[in-house]
Design a protein around this motif. Structure first.
Motif, PDB file in Angstrom:
ATOM      1  N   PHE A   1       9.936   4.174 -11.903  1.00 16.65           N
ATOM      2  CA  PHE A   1      10.790   4.476 -13.409  1.00 16.65           C
ATOM      3  C   PHE A   1      10.624   5.421 -14.392  1.00 16.65           C
ATOM      4  O   PHE A   1      11.906   5.937 -14.957  1.00 16.65           O
ATOM      5  CB  PHE A   1      10.643   3.103 -13.942  1.00 16.65           C
ATOM      6  CG  PHE A   1      10.495   2.245 -13.796  1.00 16.65           C
ATOM      7  CD1 PHE A   1      11.922   0.907 -13.403  1.00 16.65           C
ATOM      8  CD2 PHE A   1       9.240   0.777 -13.405  1.00 16.65           C
ATOM      9  CE1 PHE A   1      11.949   0.073 -12.827  1.00 16.65           C
ATOM     10  CE2 PHE A   1      10.061  -0.544 -12.596  1.00 16.65           C
ATOM     11  CZ  PHE A   1      11.166  -0.981 -11.979  1.00 16.65           C
TER      12      PHE A   1
ATOM     13  N   ALA B   1       5.952  -2.683 -15.315  1.00 15.39           N
ATOM     14  CA  ALA B   1       6.320  -1.579 -14.949  1.00 15.39           C
ATOM     15  C   ALA B   1       7.223  -0.467 -15.789  1.00 15.39           C
ATOM     16  O   ALA B   1       7.058   0.358 -16.518  1.00 15.39           O
ATOM     17  CB  ALA B   1       6.192  -1.185 -13.609  1.00 15.39           C
TER      18      ALA B   1
ATOM     19  N   ASN C   1       1.232  -1.753  -8.304  1.00 15.63           N
ATOM     20  CA  ASN C   1       2.072  -0.799  -7.742  1.00 15.63           C
ATOM     21  C   ASN C   1       2.125   0.827  -8.394  1.00 15.63           C
ATOM     22  O   ASN C   1       3.518   0.236  -8.990  1.00 15.63           O
ATOM     23  CB  ASN C   1       3.296  -1.067  -7.192  1.00 15.63           C
ATOM     24  CG  ASN C   1       3.550  -0.134  -6.094  1.00 15.63           C
ATOM     25  OD1 ASN C   1       2.733   1.093  -5.679  1.00 15.63           O
ATOM     26  ND2 ASN C   1       5.021   0.178  -5.022  1.00 15.63           N
TER      27      ASN C   1
ATOM     28  N   THR D   1       3.445  -6.476  -7.214  1.00 15.82           N
ATOM     29  CA  THR D   1       4.730  -5.419  -8.550  1.00 15.82           C
ATOM     30  C   THR D   1       3.736  -4.468  -9.638  1.00 15.82           C
ATOM     31  O   THR D   1       4.335  -3.431  -9.569  1.00 15.82           O
ATOM     32  CB  THR D   1       6.146  -6.332  -9.165  1.00 15.82           C
ATOM     33  OG1 THR D   1       6.568  -7.303  -7.238  1.00 15.82           O
ATOM     34  CG2 THR D   1       7.700  -5.136  -9.361  1.00 15.82           C
TER      35      THR D   1
ATOM     36  N   LYS E   1       3.450   3.033  -7.733  1.00 18.05           N
ATOM     37  CA  LYS E   1       4.739   4.515  -6.967  1.00 18.05           C
ATOM     38  C   LYS E   1       5.729   3.771  -8.026  1.00 18.05           C
ATOM     39  O   LYS E   1       6.890   4.648  -8.334  1.00 18.05           O
ATOM     40  CB  LYS E   1       5.008   3.645  -5.861  1.00 18.05           C
ATOM     41  CG  LYS E   1       4.686   4.929  -5.263  1.00 18.05           C
ATOM     42  CD  LYS E   1       4.584   4.665  -3.962  1.00 18.05           C
ATOM     43  CE  LYS E   1       3.926   5.124  -2.745  1.00 18.05           C
ATOM     44  NZ  LYS E   1       4.305   4.499  -1.110  1.00 18.05           N
ATOM     45  N   SER E   2       5.402   1.826  -8.757  1.00 15.08           N
ATOM     46  CA  SER E   2       6.991   1.569 -10.054  1.00 15.08           C
ATOM     47  C   SER E   2       6.828   2.285 -10.991  1.00 15.08           C
ATOM     48  O   SER E   2       7.860   2.704 -10.917  1.00 15.08           O
ATOM     49  CB  SER E   2       6.657   0.013  -9.664  1.00 15.08           C
ATOM     50  OG  SER E   2       6.305  -1.434  -8.673  1.00 15.08           O
TER      51      SER E   2
ATOM     52  N   ALA F   1      17.277  -6.680 -10.514  1.00 13.76           N
ATOM     53  CA  ALA F   1      16.234  -7.264  -9.380  1.00 13.76           C
ATOM     54  C   ALA F   1      16.107  -8.162  -8.951  1.00 13.76           C
ATOM     55  O   ALA F   1      15.968  -9.049  -8.095  1.00 13.76           O
ATOM     56  CB  ALA F   1      14.892  -6.744 -10.036  1.00 13.76           C
TER      57      ALA F   1
ATOM     58  N   SER G   1       6.840   1.877 -18.356  1.00 10.64           N
ATOM     59  CA  SER G   1       6.938   3.702 -17.934  1.00 10.64           C
ATOM     60  C   SER G   1       7.891   3.596 -19.465  1.00 10.64           C
ATOM     61  O   SER G   1       7.926   5.530 -19.784  1.00 10.64           O
ATOM     62  CB  SER G   1       7.813   3.570 -16.695  1.00 10.64           C
ATOM     63  OG  SER G   1       7.226   2.766 -15.902  1.00 10.64           O
TER      64      SER G   1
ATOM     65  N   THR H   1       7.498  -4.453  -2.889  1.00 13.90           N
ATOM     66  CA  THR H   1       8.015  -5.845  -3.376  1.00 13.90           C
ATOM     67  C   THR H   1       9.156  -6.827  -2.209  1.00 13.90           C
ATOM     68  O   THR H   1       8.842  -8.530  -2.306  1.00 13.90           O
ATOM     69  CB  THR H   1       8.332  -6.128  -5.065  1.00 13.90           C
ATOM     70  OG1 THR H   1       9.236  -5.320  -4.529  1.00 13.90           O
ATOM     71  CG2 THR H   1       7.440  -5.447  -5.476  1.00 13.90           C
TER      72      THR H   1
ATOM     73  N   ASP I   1       8.440  -6.195 -12.941  1.00 15.60           N
ATOM     74  CA  ASP I   1       9.346  -4.798 -12.847  1.00 15.60           C
ATOM     75  C   ASP I   1       9.090  -4.816 -14.212  1.00 15.60           C
ATOM     76  O   ASP I   1       9.137  -3.382 -15.386  1.00 15.60           O
ATOM     77  CB  ASP I   1      10.707  -5.277 -12.322  1.00 15.60           C
ATOM     78  CG  ASP I   1      10.780  -5.185 -11.696  1.00 15.60           C
ATOM     79  OD1 ASP I   1      10.304  -3.706 -10.492  1.00 15.60           O
ATOM     80  OD2 ASP I   1      11.850  -5.395 -10.805  1.00 15.60           O
TER      81      ASP I   1
ATOM     82  N   VAL J   1       8.923 -10.895  -8.912  1.00 15.06           N
ATOM     83  CA  VAL J   1       9.017  -9.813  -8.845  1.00 15.06           C
ATOM     84  C   VAL J   1       9.741  -9.423  -9.971  1.00 15.06           C
ATOM     85  O   VAL J   1       9.093  -8.137 -10.686  1.00 15.06           O
ATOM     86  CB  VAL J   1      10.020  -9.487  -7.606  1.00 15.06           C
ATOM     87  CG1 VAL J   1      10.903  -7.947  -7.823  1.00 15.06           C
ATOM     88  CG2 VAL J   1       9.722 -10.033  -6.453  1.00 15.06           C
TER      89      VAL J   1
END
Length: 206
Positions: A129, A53, A122, A119, A124-125, A158, A57, A23, A50, A46
């Protein structure tokens, strides 16, 4: 949750955010190609990504807390190992940023949407988390309140971090493209991630 506990989370978050990821590379690309005017909308995108995501999480973490303390402990140990892996990968990343200037003219709405999608979508985000947040949760306290505070803190930092990178890319392009600077960021961040993972694993094992 004590003030010291929150400060520890905020400090760890700032260290992790400053490390360039997908990002941030997008924000830099817009900054390089379209100047300072792109910094604010991409940073908003972004933060929204976040938020998406991080909320997903937290729902997963909450479910694990309700299901089993053992599963939560396993998650923390797996998270520690994941942080070590991220650190090693970052250390070996070298000194180049894969950020090409975005020269196509886009409206504010499109920039926000683009940054949000990159963001939020993804994988991986969400994985990050899930690995990161449990390291700071106190199961003996009000978990929901802690999550809300952590999320608000993370999103604020962020946004500020993305905005800073966007303005830096638009004003100090040579610095952003410096192999020496990028390598220094990567190695410092990688060492800190490895250290955080090792400390967490050791603490849980004691």
């Amino acid at each position: 949750m004590s003030f010291e506990h929150w400060v520890t989370f905020a400090a760890a978050t700032m260290v992790l955010l400053i490390i360039p990821g997908p990002t941030i590379l997008l924000v830099i690309s817009y900054g390089l190609g379209q100047g300072w005017r792109a910094a604010f909308p991409t940073s908003v995108g972004v933060a929204l990504g976040d938020f998406t995501a991080m909320t997903l999480s937290m729902l997963g973490i909450g479910a694990l807390l309700a299901a089993s303390a053992t599963l939560f402990t396993v998650l923390k140990l797996a998270g520690a190992a994941y942080l070590v892996w991220l650190g090693i990968s970052l250390w070996r990343a070298g000194g180049s940023l894969n950020a090409k200037p975005v020269t196509e003219s886009k409206g504010v709405g499109r920039m926000i949407t683009h940054a949000w999608l990159v963001t939020a979508l993804n994988p991986k985000s969400i994985t990050f988390f899930v690995a990161f947040l449990p390291q700071f949760l106190d199961r003996s306290g009000d978990v929901l309140t802690q999550m809300v505070i952590f999320e608000a803190t993370f999103l604020t930092l962020a946004f500020a971090n993305s905005l800073g990178y966007g303005l830096l890319a638009s004003r100090a392009r040579n610095l952003v493209r410096s192999e020496r600077v990028v390598r220094g960021f990567n190695r410092t961040g990688g060492a800190l991630l490895i250290g955080a993972g090792v400390v967490t694993a050791t603490t849980r094992a004691a």
